[in-house]
Motif scaffolding. Sequence first.
Motif, PDB file in Angstrom:
ATOM      1  N   ARG A  43      18.462 -14.980  32.012  1.00 18.26           N
ATOM      2  CA  ARG A  43      19.548 -14.455  31.178  1.00 18.26           C
ATOM      3  C   ARG A  43      20.392 -15.610  30.655  1.00 18.26           C
ATOM      4  N   CYS A  71      20.745 -11.736  38.480  1.00 19.15           N
ATOM      5  CA  CYS A  71      20.581 -10.304  38.723  1.00 19.15           C
ATOM      6  C   CYS A  71      21.187  -9.538  37.545  1.00 19.15           C
ATOM      7  N   ALA A  72      20.743  -8.317  37.350  1.00 22.83           N
ATOM      8  CA  ALA A  72      21.376  -7.430  36.367  1.00 22.83           C
ATOM      9  C   ALA A  72      22.751  -7.056  36.913  1.00 22.83           C
TER      10      ALA A  72
END
Length: 156
Positions: A43, A71-72
């Motif tokens: 990301r 992580c999301a």
Amino acid sequence: RRCSLATGDCGPPPAMTHSRPSSSSSSFPVGSRVTFTCAEGARRIPGVPDTAECLPGDIWSRLPEPCGRSCAAPPRLRFAALSKEDERRNFFPVGTNVSYVCRPGYENTSESSPSSTCLESLAWSQPAELCRSECFCCPHPPKKISPGCSQPASQN
């Protein structure tokens, strides 16, 4: 015998661990710019530039890695909400710990707050259910009736 690059040419852009250049060309004249996009599973890191430029002297401008493993967003909990500080974040590298605060109508049953950690697998650890509904916390009736205690809490 190696071919020499044309004068004023930076050659291939710098290699990155979690990002790929937008162009697959191997020749870049001075003044060219290359934007990096995140590789699979990575990301964008907020606030980090994602473009490198070929500078005079045939060198690429320094560019920190613009992407990373994250992580999301942390899991939403029925009994607790993310802390104000963690709510503002949008990048969660492995090892990041987020904490929660009990929602209205729930009270904390321990000294510590519920928390969750971004694991190596890029999944969140299961937060402990440390917040208990005020409706069912005490053997004797609570002094104050919490709003919503008369009917079962709705699941959303």
